[in-house]
Motif scaffolding. Structure first.
Motif, short mmCIF file in Angstrom:
data_model
loop_
_atom_site.label_atom_id
_atom_site.label_comp_id
_atom_site.label_asym_id
_atom_site.label_seq_id
_atom_site.Cartn_x
_atom_site.Cartn_y
_atom_site.Cartn_z
N GLN A 1 0.87 -1.24 0.11
CA GLN A 1 0.18 -0.17 -0.45
C GLN A 1 1.21 0.98 -0.06
OE1 GLN A 1 -2.58 0.40 3.30
NE2 GLN A 1 -3.68 2.49 2.68
N HIS A 2 1.76 1.23 0.80
CA HIS A 2 2.45 1.89 0.98
C HIS A 2 3.76 1.91 0.14
CE1 HIS A 2 -0.01 4.72 3.71
NE2 HIS A 2 -0.34 3.21 3.94
N ALA A 3 4.81 3.13 -0.17
CA ALA A 3 6.22 3.75 -0.26
C ALA A 3 6.65 4.37 -0.20
CB ALA A 3 6.37 2.52 -1.58
N TRP A 4 8.11 5.21 -0.53
CA TRP A 4 8.28 6.41 -0.11
C TRP A 4 9.96 6.11 -0.26
CZ3 TRP A 4 12.71 7.20 2.56
CH2 TRP A 4 13.27 6.09 2.98
N PHE A 5 10.32 7.55 -1.01
CA PHE A 5 11.84 6.99 -1.86
C PHE A 5 12.53 8.90 -1.55
CE2 PHE A 5 9.71 7.14 -5.75
CZ PHE A 5 9.94 8.71 -6.36
N SER A 6 13.62 9.06 -1.23
CA SER A 6 14.65 10.58 -1.73
C SER A 6 14.73 10.76 -2.39
CB SER A 6 14.70 10.44 -0.23
OG SER A 6 16.16 9.84 -1.10
N VAL A 7 14.83 11.88 -3.50
CA VAL A 7 15.31 12.02 -4.19
C VAL A 7 16.47 13.68 -3.83
CG1 VAL A 7 15.29 13.52 -7.17
CG2 VAL A 7 13.18 11.64 -5.67
N ASP A 8 18.03 13.48 -4.86
CA ASP A 8 19.09 14.00 -4.99
C ASP A 8 18.48 15.17 -5.68
OD1 ASP A 8 21.02 14.92 -3.30
OD2 ASP A 8 21.89 14.93 -5.92
N VAL A 9 18.91 16.34 -6.11
CA VAL A 9 19.09 17.35 -7.31
C VAL A 9 20.33 17.90 -7.48
CG1 VAL A 9 17.86 18.23 -9.25
CG2 VAL A 9 16.97 16.41 -8.11
N ARG A 10 20.98 18.03 -8.45
CA ARG A 10 22.46 18.95 -8.62
C ARG A 10 22.48 19.90 -9.86
NH1 ARG A 10 25.89 17.95 -3.23
NH2 ARG A 10 24.05 16.73 -2.96
N VAL A 11 22.29 21.15 -9.90
CA VAL A 11 21.68 21.54 -10.77
C VAL A 11 23.16 22.60 -11.07
CG1 VAL A 11 19.92 21.15 -11.27
CG2 VAL A 11 20.90 23.48 -9.68
N THR A 12 23.61 24.06 -12.22
CA THR A 12 24.75 24.47 -12.27
C THR A 12 24.33 25.87 -12.34
OG1 THR A 12 24.81 24.18 -14.37
CG2 THR A 12 26.36 22.68 -13.35
N THR A 13 22.59 26.16 -12.22
CA THR A 13 22.37 27.34 -12.92
C THR A 13 20.72 27.89 -12.37
OG1 THR A 13 20.74 27.20 -14.54
CG2 THR A 13 22.83 28.02 -15.07
N LEU A 14 20.20 28.68 -11.84
CA LEU A 14 19.43 28.88 -10.58
C LEU A 14 17.71 28.42 -11.43
CD1 LEU A 14 19.73 32.26 -9.25
CD2 LEU A 14 19.09 30.67 -8.04
N ALA A 15 18.47 28.98 -12.81
CA ALA A 15 16.53 28.60 -14.35
C ALA A 15 16.91 27.21 -14.00
CB ALA A 15 17.53 29.16 -15.46
N ASP A 16 17.98 26.28 -13.95
CA ASP A 16 17.70 24.47 -13.98
C ASP A 16 17.30 23.97 -12.92
OD1 ASP A 16 18.50 24.11 -16.54
OD2 ASP A 16 20.57 23.82 -16.71
N GLY A 17 17.37 25.08 -11.77
CA GLY A 17 17.31 24.76 -10.43
C GLY A 17 15.91 24.74 -10.21
N GLN A 18 14.95 26.23 -10.83
CA GLN A 18 13.51 26.36 -10.69
C GLN A 18 13.14 25.29 -12.18
OE1 GLN A 18 11.50 28.95 -9.24
NE2 GLN A 18 10.18 26.93 -9.84
N MET A 19 13.57 24.37 -12.79
CA MET A 19 12.81 23.73 -13.39
C MET A 19 12.70 22.24 -13.33
SD MET A 19 14.02 20.59 -16.13
CE MET A 19 15.41 20.70 -16.74
N MET A 20 14.01 21.71 -12.36
CA MET A 20 13.88 20.56 -12.10
C MET A 20 13.30 20.42 -10.56
SD MET A 20 15.78 18.68 -13.53
CE MET A 20 15.70 17.57 -12.60
N GLU A 21 12.63 21.44 -9.67
CA GLU A 21 12.01 21.54 -8.97
C GLU A 21 10.76 22.00 -9.70
OE1 GLU A 21 12.29 23.84 -4.98
OE2 GLU A 21 10.78 25.20 -6.41
N ASN A 22 10.59 22.13 -10.18
CA ASN A 22 8.94 21.90 -11.17
C ASN A 22 8.13 20.94 -11.77
OD1 ASN A 22 8.07 24.44 -10.62
ND2 ASN A 22 8.85 25.35 -12.74
N ARG A 23 9.70 19.90 -12.19
CA ARG A 23 9.41 18.45 -12.43
C ARG A 23 9.23 17.52 -11.21
NH1 ARG A 23 13.84 16.47 -17.13
NH2 ARG A 23 12.52 14.97 -17.25
N ILE A 24 10.09 17.52 -10.35
CA ILE A 24 9.69 16.66 -9.22
C ILE A 24 8.65 16.69 -8.75
CG2 ILE A 24 10.89 15.43 -7.41
CD1 ILE A 24 12.58 15.14 -9.86
N LEU A 25 8.36 18.36 -8.32
CA LEU A 25 6.93 18.58 -7.55
C LEU A 25 5.65 18.16 -8.37
CD1 LEU A 25 7.68 22.04 -5.71
CD2 LEU A 25 7.89 19.54 -4.91
N GLY A 26 5.97 17.74 -9.81
CA GLY A 26 4.90 17.97 -10.46
C GLY A 26 4.73 16.31 -11.02
#
Length: 371
Positions: free
Chosen positions: A242-267
């Motif tokens: 019924q349940h599962a969980w996992f953690s995600v680590d993301v590394r980026v070089t620019t603020l724009a890519d950080g926002q883009m990856m945050e949107n992708r993971i949260l979405g």
């Protein structure tokens, strides 16, 4: 200990006091050692109580009170090694030029030698501007309780010097990737895995699809990496989970890519509409880019190092984050990796090079007097 180097002996006292992030008594014991070191000196001590079960912070202030922006030093005194590591797996010891022990390289060695430089300048009265030294208790878990303090001091500073360990050959850090941390939780539908298999909706199966998709977001050409390093789930061997969980680590070089990856993971959306996905987290540390002001500060440091007697170099943008990410993102000239040289951070082979203590101490002293 076979080596009688006084600096190594003094630093060994710090290493012997184990201070993993979530062991507040140990971290606070380290803060006590800092406060004791500056007793009787022209250095003001401010202690900020810890919160959320974590240790305290200490802020030292010295130098001229002339209204100028400060030159600030930042160190963390928490480590990743659990209590008991020095008794069993990584004893504090000296072998030739190497001082071994939990957290000696990351980053008690750098914190200790920088404190000695700070004391030297405070006693000599040789600073051109105010000096601030911040010791924090929670950098290894992303500085959740101290980010606001770090940024507040950053805004008061003309330059920030971070004493994370030196890179290979004594190189310092002038750029770091931004870091994102996310937690993904999935809820499916339990069922007996033998008699009612078709009725179940596996949270672990859905997690597998999502993990492959997330790992596939890595783009080395753009400097984006994604990884899943912690995972759990399930109830029993004969139950559709019924349940599962996992953690995600993301590394980026620019603020724009950080926002883009945050949107992708949260979405993230489930492949199986009968499984619910909940994602929390975000970009924890913004990228630290080598701006023109950082480059200028680096050239100043190179000049100081040349007077000390060594050729200071920096390294390409590194994947690890630090508190320097926060200050650099504010536009404050920041140098990182100014701490002790050595190797083995976060491992049971962690060591610092004793021969690097004196020149690195002199480098920080010169920067405190020059900036």
């Amino acid at each position: 200990m076979s080596n009688t180097d006084p600096a190594a002996s003094a630093l060994s006292v710090w290493i012997a006091l184990e201070s993993p992030t979530h062991h507040a008594p140990g971290v606070n014991g380290m803060m006590d050692l800092v406060a004791k070191e500056v007793e009787g000196l022209p250095i003001a001590v401010e202690r900020l109580p810890g919160r959320d079960g974590l240790g305290d912070s200490v802020i030292l202030r010295a130098g001229l009170d002339n209204g100028e922006k400060a030159v600030s030093v930042m160190s963390h005194l928490d480590t990743v090694h659990p209590v008991g590591t020095s008794a069993k797996d990584l004893p504090v010891r000296i072998e030739g030029d190497r001082l071994y022990g939990p957290g000696v390289y990351d980053m008690k060695g750098g914190a200790w030698l920088a404190l000695q430089a700070f004391k030297d300048v405070a006693k000599a009265g040789s600073a051109k501007r105010p000096m601030i030294f911040l010791f924090t208790p929670d950098e290894e878990i992303g500085s959740p309780t101290t980010r606001s303090v770090i940024e507040e001091i950053g805004r008061q500073s003309a330059a920030v010097l971070v004493t994370e360990p030196a890179r290979e050959g004594g190189r310092i850090v002038t750029a770091r990737k931004g870091v994102g941390r996310f937690d993904v939780r999935l809820e499916g539908r339990p069922a007996h895995s033998g008699s009612r298999h078709a009725d179940g909706r596996s949270a672990i199966r859905e997690a597998a699809h999502q993990i492959l998709a997330i790992e596939g977001m890595t783009d080395y050409a753009r400097g984006i990496t994604t990884s899943v390093a912690l995972i759990g789930g399930g109830t029993a061997a004969n139950v559709i989970p019924q349940h599962a969980w996992f953690s995600v680590d993301v590394r980026v070089t620019t603020l724009a890519d950080g926002q883009m990856m945050e949107n992708r993971i949260l979405g993230l959306a489930p492949r199986d509409p009968d499984v619910k996905i909940t994602v929390t987290g975000g970009m924890n540390r913004p990228p630290y880019e080598k701006s023109s002001t950082v480059a200028e500060l680096f050239e100043t440091a190179r000049g100081v190092a040349a007077k000390v007697g060594f050729d200071l170099q920096d390294c390409p943008m590194t994947g690890g984050g630090s508190d320097g990410n926060f200050t650099a993102a504010l536009g404050v000239p920041t140098l990182d990796g100014l701490g002790i040289d050595g190797n083995g951070a976060h491992t049971l082979e962690e060591y610092a090079l004793i021969s690097s203590i004196a020149p690195r101490r002199a480098l920080i002293k010169g920067l405190l007097e020059t900036v």
